[in-house]
Design a protein around this motif. Structure first.
Motif, mmCIF file in Angstrom:
data_model
loop_
_atom_site.group_PDB
_atom_site.id
_atom_site.type_symbol
_atom_site.label_atom_id
_atom_site.label_comp_id
_atom_site.label_asym_id
_atom_site.label_seq_id
_atom_site.Cartn_x
_atom_site.Cartn_y
_atom_site.Cartn_z
ATOM 1 N N PHE B 72 14.980 61.920 74.023
ATOM 2 C CA PHE B 72 16.380 61.513 74.122
ATOM 3 C C PHE B 72 17.164 61.839 72.869
ATOM 4 N N THR B 73 16.472 61.773 71.758
ATOM 5 C CA THR B 73 17.183 61.916 70.493
ATOM 6 C C THR B 73 17.565 63.371 70.224
ATOM 7 N N LYS B 74 17.100 64.301 71.081
ATOM 8 C CA LYS B 74 17.390 65.710 70.815
ATOM 9 C C LYS B 74 18.830 66.100 71.095
ATOM 10 N N GLU B 75 19.447 65.440 72.084
ATOM 11 C CA GLU B 75 20.849 65.757 72.366
ATOM 12 C C GLU B 75 21.655 64.505 72.050
ATOM 13 N N LYS B 76 22.466 64.586 70.988
ATOM 14 C CA LYS B 76 23.147 63.431 70.405
ATOM 15 C C LYS B 76 24.036 62.687 71.408
ATOM 16 N N ASP B 77 24.909 63.438 72.131
ATOM 17 C CA ASP B 77 25.823 62.780 73.068
ATOM 18 C C ASP B 77 25.045 62.112 74.202
ATOM 19 N N ARG B 104 13.400 56.940 83.365
ATOM 20 C CA ARG B 104 14.468 57.957 83.386
ATOM 21 C C ARG B 104 15.784 57.393 83.930
ATOM 22 N N PRO B 105 16.868 57.677 83.223
ATOM 23 C CA PRO B 105 18.196 57.397 83.761
ATOM 24 C C PRO B 105 18.733 58.655 84.443
ATOM 25 N N THR B 106 18.107 59.769 84.152
ATOM 26 C CA THR B 106 18.414 61.123 84.615
ATOM 27 C C THR B 106 17.367 61.986 83.910
ATOM 28 N N SER B 107 17.145 63.212 84.389
ATOM 29 C CA SER B 107 15.990 63.955 83.878
ATOM 30 C C SER B 107 16.328 65.173 83.032
ATOM 31 N N GLU B 108 17.559 65.273 82.538
ATOM 32 C CA GLU B 108 17.919 66.424 81.699
ATOM 33 C C GLU B 108 16.889 66.697 80.611
ATOM 34 N N THR B 109 16.450 65.642 79.942
ATOM 35 C CA THR B 109 15.589 65.846 78.775
ATOM 36 C C THR B 109 14.191 66.302 79.201
ATOM 37 N N MET B 110 13.671 65.712 80.274
ATOM 38 C CA MET B 110 12.342 66.089 80.776
ATOM 39 C C MET B 110 12.360 67.512 81.324
ATOM 40 N N ILE B 111 13.387 67.807 82.101
ATOM 41 C CA ILE B 111 13.465 69.116 82.748
ATOM 42 C C ILE B 111 13.860 70.186 81.724
ATOM 43 N N GLY B 112 14.694 69.812 80.763
ATOM 44 C CA GLY B 112 15.029 70.744 79.687
ATOM 45 C C GLY B 112 13.783 71.187 78.926
ATOM 46 N N THR B 113 12.916 70.220 78.638
ATOM 47 C CA THR B 113 11.662 70.520 77.951
ATOM 48 C C THR B 113 10.799 71.467 78.789
ATOM 49 N N PHE B 200 30.008 63.406 81.858
ATOM 50 C CA PHE B 200 28.584 63.110 81.722
ATOM 51 C C PHE B 200 28.176 63.322 80.266
ATOM 52 N N ALA B 201 27.318 62.409 79.776
ATOM 53 C CA ALA B 201 26.932 62.445 78.364
ATOM 54 C C ALA B 201 26.209 63.750 78.016
ATOM 55 N N GLY B 202 26.905 64.633 77.327
ATOM 56 C CA GLY B 202 26.296 65.894 76.922
ATOM 57 C C GLY B 202 26.862 67.109 77.647
ATOM 58 N N ALA B 203 27.694 66.881 78.676
ATOM 59 C CA ALA B 203 28.232 68.010 79.448
ATOM 60 C C ALA B 203 29.424 68.642 78.740
ATOM 61 N N VAL B 204 29.650 69.927 79.052
ATOM 62 C CA VAL B 204 30.863 70.608 78.603
ATOM 63 C C VAL B 204 31.999 70.280 79.571
ATOM 64 N N GLY B 228 27.109 74.112 79.499
ATOM 65 C CA GLY B 228 27.206 75.148 78.482
ATOM 66 C C GLY B 228 25.815 75.467 77.967
ATOM 67 N N THR B 229 25.705 75.646 76.643
ATOM 68 C CA THR B 229 24.383 75.896 76.061
ATOM 69 C C THR B 229 23.923 74.684 75.252
ATOM 70 N N LYS B 230 24.566 73.528 75.464
ATOM 71 C CA LYS B 230 24.246 72.364 74.642
ATOM 72 C C LYS B 230 22.813 71.861 74.858
ATOM 73 N N PHE B 231 22.430 71.746 76.123
ATOM 74 C CA PHE B 231 21.054 71.296 76.375
ATOM 75 C C PHE B 231 20.055 72.406 76.050
ATOM 76 N N ALA B 232 20.463 73.651 76.279
ATOM 77 C CA ALA B 232 19.591 74.778 75.947
ATOM 78 C C ALA B 232 19.307 74.780 74.445
ATOM 79 N N GLU B 233 20.319 74.456 73.674
ATOM 80 C CA GLU B 233 20.155 74.404 72.223
ATOM 81 C C GLU B 233 19.238 73.233 71.848
ATOM 82 N N ALA B 234 19.523 72.074 72.428
ATOM 83 C CA ALA B 234 18.741 70.878 72.098
ATOM 84 C C ALA B 234 17.275 71.037 72.506
ATOM 85 N N PHE B 235 17.014 71.722 73.620
ATOM 86 C CA PHE B 235 15.640 71.812 74.138
ATOM 87 C C PHE B 235 15.055 73.213 74.017
#
Ligand code: ZN
Ligand code: ZN
Lengths: 479, 479
Positions: B72-77, B104-113, B200-204, B228-235
């Motif tokens: 979770f801590t990888k993407e600040k927003d 999970r509140p949503t799986s962006e971080t798991m799926i991003g990894t 959404f927290a982290g979306a462009v 955008g590339t925000k999650f791509a950058e974080a993960f």
């Protein structure tokens, strides 16, 4: 060809599921990612069971995943059975919780509490419900699909007026498990009763269907439990009966899980990788253009027509028109277990035919393009039947019924080890005591699988005590 | 007839879902039991979306529910947005965990990894996946179906080569949400873009479809995010592009949840209780024998034939041949929202007809038994269309576009309150600043719903600042 499956079954299994792109590990201990090709197997399993449940008048529902600690303590055997494996939520939204919440390992306690509210009169009975859900058991040793910290399953829960009706439901679901696992997954199973020490925590009687993997080890493929009135007592599931008395309901529960995916792989897979029964394969047919097909556009065009026709007939098909070589493609789709491969090149076009290779047998066959859709459907149906027969034969070769004493069992195991063979399933007499069962386990690593309803041989004396056998029981190493 | 829906919408809602037997509370805060009649609505929603996803080439998968805190801590927003609502597993199998695991509140971080591992080359893109799962958000105020601590949803996650392709997917899914929610649930929605503060927290960019309930309040029915590339950058989701460079992927995510069940109830329900669109009703037709039907066995026999014929035609039907009075039965099935009721008695038998009552309109109609299956199918299809039209009309009556200033908005809200009416949706000009949005919220309780793609009126000046409006935006109270 490699001999990995024979020489190191575990290594073969992990390699096979990785190469077939079925799963990936997660950083959380024992939790796996079900990638699309394995999740789709699960979806086909769900479809098949939903049809059967619906025929039985059983409806789906969804219950909360988090279970208050106090719920577990209501049924003594149940908490003893599950508490060593529970993960706990202790804080939420920045604050500690007043009561710990377990991630459900099974929903008897949650559903029992609900049944207590919902069931009032005999008119409400039977009350029969099923849930598809994720469940959690923090196990020490994990193995993808077969034993994971989080897994997917269905759990049916029913409440009945009397023992007869509850037992009928228990046995009926076991039958449905056997029919579906054999019909859909082409895995032959033994139906029988679990011994008391192997019962579900809190059940009066547990029944199972047990499958033999290619390495001779057992997978418990489905279980069905008659709970008597134990959970009704613990959760106060009472109803007004036809004589106007408040009495306890009789309950059941039964389940199958994503371990069926693992069992399917271990029963049918071979040295080339995955072999999937057509009924559950994400892709049943792959069409591969061969020869100088890029120079002759009719090749791909004809395959596209065939693909369309197959789709219209309900066949799951894909065309591999990538730049990879035919050999690369053949290998790739074999690894992934696609049941039927069609090869089609200029010569085939001229001869109005395709070459067909079935995943489970050697050699290719030329098949006319006239009636090709029906030919392919027949070939898939034949393969589905053949896989079950092959699995039955393989199982039969590793069933042993001649063992009368513990020493003979040890000798059998040692002999098979030296032959590089599996000790398989061993049918023995058992005096029905926990003590003898414990001795077998300690001395051989074999556990009782179940007491089959129709043993192929009736055993007369207990393998340990030499006393009169009370039951004939299957022994095996188990996943 | 009661006026509860008009006078106390919340009380009406809770009474309606309880009487229709859709849910029950669990002892765990904000977690509900989805009883069979609501879960079946969800199953129909799943079927419809699975068809659409499949057409798009999007496949289902399943990812672990437990997410390590470090993810979770990888993407600040993202962590800022979700951390206030997370439940945490801190112990398992009797021991404290080294790292806390979030439900999970949503799986962006798991799926991003996972995407970071799986995606290597442009040839792997687009990578498009969907998951049906339970998710958790520990909210302060909960309401059955609309806001629960645990809910069910689908979350799609995709990765793309470039912005254009990712944005196309984002908009395409919003379109599919609109089409499905309007077609299947008969709920008209406004498509548009969320304001930055409602992203959404982290979306462009976040897009939504917004629905108006009968009390004029809004439900965000579905969202689609371009990351955008925000999650791509974080993960670290990088791939080798066509120029052989390692570059970041562009990602999207999109979801709808079981709150659609709540929205359906709040859009179509009336003073008699639930009204279900035929497309998702567990039972579409109830057959009720009337008059002295027990003395004339042909009555029930004829209904059984009709039931069989309807089932064969794919209609979900039941016969109520219980001992309850017809009036009791009529009321019962109206409460439960069954779209079409057939009444059939001795006089109808003589006249070769049935009486048909549609749930959403007054009065019964005599319909010939000749071609009755087709007549019923047509009546159901008509009702499906009619419900959407009725909802559109109802929505139109509560859309307000004439409000230019904050004072006018306050006045509008106060006037409507005094009239016992809802203030509905208000279309206003907005200068695009967070400050004016915050003022609207503080002073009126209204929030921005979305910036509609096709506003029915273009607003020129900001409702708060009086400056040139940058956007025309929907305001409403929201669930
Ligand atoms: Zn062998
Ligand atoms: Zn009004």
């Amino acid at each position: 060809m490699s001999n990995l499956q024979k020489e190191d079954f575990s290594a073969w299994y992990i390699q096979t599921i990785k190469q077939a792109d079925l799963m990936d590990y997660s950083p959380v201990r024992g939790c796996i990612i079900f990638k699309p090709d394995s999740y789709e197997i699960w979806e086909h399993i769900q479809e098949a069971f939903n049809l059967r449940f619906k025929e039985e008048g059983i409806r789906n529902a969804y219950f909360p995943m988090l279970i208050p600690e106090s719920f577990f303590t209501k049924e003594k055997d149940h908490i003893e059975g599950f508490s060593p494996e529970l993960p706990w939520v202790t804080e939420a939204a920045g604050e500690p919780l007043e009561e710990r919440l377990a991630l459900r390992p099974t929903s008897e306690t949650m559903i029992g509490t609900a049944f207590s509210d919902w069931i009032n009169s005999y008119r409400d009975l039977p009350y029969e419900i099923n849930q598809w859900a994720n469940v959690f058991r923090w196990e020490k040793k994990t193995l993808p699909f077969l034993r994971t910290s989080e897994f997917l399953w269905q759990e049916g829960h029913t409440a009945h007026e009397d023992e007869a009706s509850a037992r009928e439901r228990t046995m009926r679901m076991l039958e449905i498990y056997k029919e579906t696992i054999e019909g859909l997954l082409a895995i032959p199973v033994y139906s029988g009763q679990k011994t008391p020490s192997e019962r579900f925590a809190g059940a009066v009687d547990t029944y199972s269907v047990e499958a033999m993997m290619k390495d001779g080890k057992a997978v418990q493929a489905g279980t069905s439990h008659y709970m008597g009135t134990k959970f009704a007592e613990a959760f106060d599931i009472k109803y007004l009966n036809r004589d106007n008395e408040h009495v306890l309901a009789h309950t059941t529960s039964w389940g199958v899980s994503t371990r069926l995916i693992g069992a399917t792989i271990m029963v049918h897979g071979d040295e080339q990788g995955l072999v999937l029964p057509p009924a559950i394969a994400a892709k049943q047919v792959v069409l591969v253009p061969v020869g100088p097909w890029k120079k002759k556009t009719e090749i791909l065009e004809r395959l596209e027509v065939l693909s369309k026709d197959l789709k219209a007939a309900g066949v799951r098909v894909l065309i591999d028109d990538s730049d990879n070589s035919p050999g690369y493609k053949f290998n790739e789709w074999e690894l992934r277990g696609v049941p039927l491969r069609v090869e089609f090149g200029p010569r085939d076009l001229t001869n109005n035919q395709v070459m067909i290779k079935m995943r489970d047998i050697e050699g290719k066959e030329a098949v006319s393009l006239d009636g090709i859709v029906e030919s392919i459907q027949t070939a898939l149906a034949d393969m589905q039947t053949r896989l079950l027969e092959t699995a039955r034969k393989n199982r039969q070769q590793h069933e042993y019924t001649h063992i009368e004493t513990l020493d003979e069992l040890k000798e059998h195991i040692e002999n098979k080890r030296q032959e590089g063979e599996t000790p398989g399933f061993v049918l023995v007499g058992w005096d029905g005591t926990d003590e003898t069962e414990e001795i077998i386990k300690e001395e051989t690593g074999f556990t009782t699988r179940n007491i089959p309803f129709d043993p192929i041989v009736e055993k007369k004396t207990c393998i340990v005590s030499g006393k009169l056998a009370k039951h004939t029981v299957w022994l095996a190493r188990a996943y």
